[in-house]
Design a protein around this motif. Structure first.
Motif, PDB file in Angstrom:
ATOM      1  N   HIS A  35      74.701  81.212  -8.630  1.00 32.43           N
ATOM      2  CA  HIS A  35      74.363  80.195  -7.628  1.00 32.43           C
ATOM      3  C   HIS A  35      75.312  79.014  -7.780  1.00 32.43           C
ATOM      4  O   HIS A  35      75.646  78.604  -8.896  1.00 32.43           O
ATOM      5  CB  HIS A  35      72.919  79.711  -7.776  1.00 32.43           C
ATOM      6  CG  HIS A  35      71.881  80.778  -7.578  1.00 32.43           C
ATOM      7  ND1 HIS A  35      71.671  81.403  -6.376  1.00 32.43           N
ATOM      8  CD2 HIS A  35      71.010  81.324  -8.456  1.00 32.43           C
ATOM      9  CE1 HIS A  35      70.708  82.295  -6.506  1.00 32.43           C
ATOM     10  NE2 HIS A  35      70.288  82.270  -7.763  1.00 32.43           N
TER      11      HIS A  35
ATOM     12  N   LEU B 145      75.178  75.227  -6.587  1.00 36.72           N
ATOM     13  CA  LEU B 145      74.193  74.296  -6.059  1.00 36.72           C
ATOM     14  C   LEU B 145      74.832  72.938  -5.824  1.00 36.72           C
ATOM     15  O   LEU B 145      75.426  72.347  -6.736  1.00 36.72           O
ATOM     16  CB  LEU B 145      73.016  74.179  -7.036  1.00 36.72           C
ATOM     17  CG  LEU B 145      72.397  75.527  -7.462  1.00 36.72           C
ATOM     18  CD1 LEU B 145      71.339  75.317  -8.535  1.00 36.72           C
ATOM     19  CD2 LEU B 145      71.815  76.253  -6.266  1.00 36.72           C
TER      20      LEU B 145
ATOM     21  N   GLY C 132      67.916  80.223  -6.289  1.00 34.45           N
ATOM     22  CA  GLY C 132      68.790  79.082  -6.044  1.00 34.45           C
ATOM     23  C   GLY C 132      68.142  77.996  -5.200  1.00 34.45           C
ATOM     24  O   GLY C 132      68.808  77.036  -4.809  1.00 34.45           O
TER      25      GLY C 132
END
Length: 473
Positions: free
Chosen positions: A325, A327, A366
């Motif tokens: 992920h 972010l 996520g």
């Protein structure tokens, strides 16, 4: 008067009877003789068994004193209500409530139900029953630190990690070029190593290995040294991976992960000569936060305001995308990282001065689960190992430590004492004490997480009923 009717009341039985030149007693006897002895015995048995008619009051359950009061004094009181003062009226109401004088009925048609009997005595109830569950009291959180040590020459640099507490109960702190050790068992302090600027100093990060014996020391010249503190000896130097200072370190068994100002995250196997086994590429500015989870997921935060979650199964250098992920929720540098001890896929992250937020992430999907604006720079995060609580350290304006209740994120306490931003925090092995180091050159110890509850004994096996009785098979 011709053929007069007289109302007869006898033993609670109300009825109309016609009396003509006879006394009530003579008329009653004559009535019984006419109906016969058999019917009379049936009526008496019905009364004795309390099978009462709804129109016939039960004298045995009536309060005649109360009835006499209501028919005499009670009625007088109602007639004189207009001349009674308000205070006396209130007094009479209280008195009536105390003596149960607020009843309106005089006649009683059935007996009061008996008090129910608990079929199972309280002493035989299981401990898990709600009647015997003890109430958990809110623990006391001291508002002042229990110990303060001097930390002269500590670097006032948000992107470094200069404090760590090992599993052997020894705390390491880097004060510019020197690494000091403080033994929490006896309170003694010793110097491990001094690395001058000409040799690669100052020290930019420290991290204990899981065994509590070996410690990694990141340097300003991009090298990392491995030391055995029990014999005060350097074991090896890791080099060749980074081009600039190493500001963050994280251990995963024998794997040491390093994060540098060059934006690279490198996994090093300290057991082999060629120690670089994986390189993660995603950050384009300094990596200032690294944390491994119990499920072998790595979180990295950088000065590029990005937070990455890396999965060991996706870290092949030939893969087009290495991260699990990427972010982008924060708007400032992400240094404060903490994996939740009671929910393996929950990650907490904190942003710098331009963000001031604590965010919670689902590492599997996520997704951002929650975001709290703290009002100041978030420098470090620690989970309580024994309760659902999170501790954060902050910068301007209060330079405080804040204890939050998770998941409501209600403030439980704010601990003040530092006079400059609290850059570093670490936790004792038992999870009770937190050490904080700030730019005010002090190291403070806080008993914020309390004493863990004693381990509950294993529940006894439930014996089968009549297990002690011999059986015939």
């Amino acid at each position: 008067m011709k053929d007069p009717w007289v109302l007869l009341t006898r033993e609670g039985l109300c009825g109309w009877a016609l009396f003509k030149n006879k006394s009530p007693r003579e008329s009653l006897i004559e009535k019984i003789n006419q109906t016969g002895k058999q019917k009379s015995s049936v009526a008496v048995s019905l009364v004795s068994e309390s099978k009462l008619d709804r129109f016939i009051p039960n004298r045995a359950a009536m309060d005649f004193d109360y009835a006499h009061y209501m028919l005499t004094d009670g009625r007088k009181g109602k007639e004189n209500m207009a001349v009674i003062s308000p205070s006396r009226e209130a007094y009479q109401k209280k008195l009536a409530e105390a003596f149960n004088m607020n009843r309106t009925r005089i006649l009683v048609f059935k007996n009061k139900p008996s008090t129910p009997i608990d079929p199972i005595p309280q002493e035989f109830l299981s401990p898990s029953s709600p009647q015997t569950t003890p109430v958990k009291h809110r623990r006391h959180i001291p508002q002042s630190c229990e110990r303060t040590l001097d930390a002269p020459d500590i670097l006032d640099d948000f992107y470094l990690n200069l404090l760590d507490w090992g599993s052997s109960n020894v705390l390491a702190i880097a004060l510019r070029s020197t690494v000091y050790l403080w033994d929490a068992t006896n309170g003694s302090t010793s110097e491990l190593v001094t690395i001058d600027d000409d040799d690669g100093g100052p020290v930019t990060s420290v991290s204990w290995a899981p065994d509590g014996r070996h410690i990694a020391i990141g340097l300003n010249n991009s090298h990392v040294q491995i030391w055995d503190y029990t014999v005060n000896r350097q074991l090896r130097t890791l080099s060749g991976g980074h081009r600039q200072r190493v500001g963050s370190l994280a251990w995963n068994n024998h794997i040491l992960t390093t994060g540098g100002m060059d934006g690279k995250v490198i996994n090093n196997d300290v057991r082999v000569r060629s120690h670089i086994i994986e390189t993660y590429r995603g950050h384009h500015l300094e990596v200032c936060g690294l944390k491994w989870s119990a499920s072998f997921q790595l979180a990295s935060g950088g000065n590029d305001n990005l937070l990455y979650i890396w999965d060991k199964a996706m870290t092949s250098s030939s893969a087009p995308r290495q991260w699990l992920h990427r972010l982008e929720g924060h708007t400032a540098a992400v240094k404060a990282l903490a994996w939740c001890p009671f929910q393996g896929n929950l990650l907490a992250s904190g942003g710098g001065g331009g963000d001031q937020c604590i965010k919670f992430w689902n590492a599997h999907t996520g997704a951002c689960l929650n975001s709290i604006n703290t009002g100041s720079q978030v420098c470090s995060l620690l989970w309580n190992k024994n309760e659902r609580e999170l501790l954060s350290s902050h910068g301007f304006t209060q330079n405080q430590l804040t204890l939050w209740k998770y998941p409501s994120m209600v403030k439980m306490a704010e601990l003040t004492g530092h006079t400059s931003r609290v850059l570093f925090m670490t936790q004792s092995p038992d999870g009770c004490t937190v050490a904080s180091a700030a730019a005010d050159e002090t190291l403070r110890f806080w008993n914020v997480f309390g004493t863990p509850e004693a381990a509950k004994p294993a529940p006894k096996a439930k014996l089968e009923p009549f297990a002690h009785v011999s059986r015939i098979r």
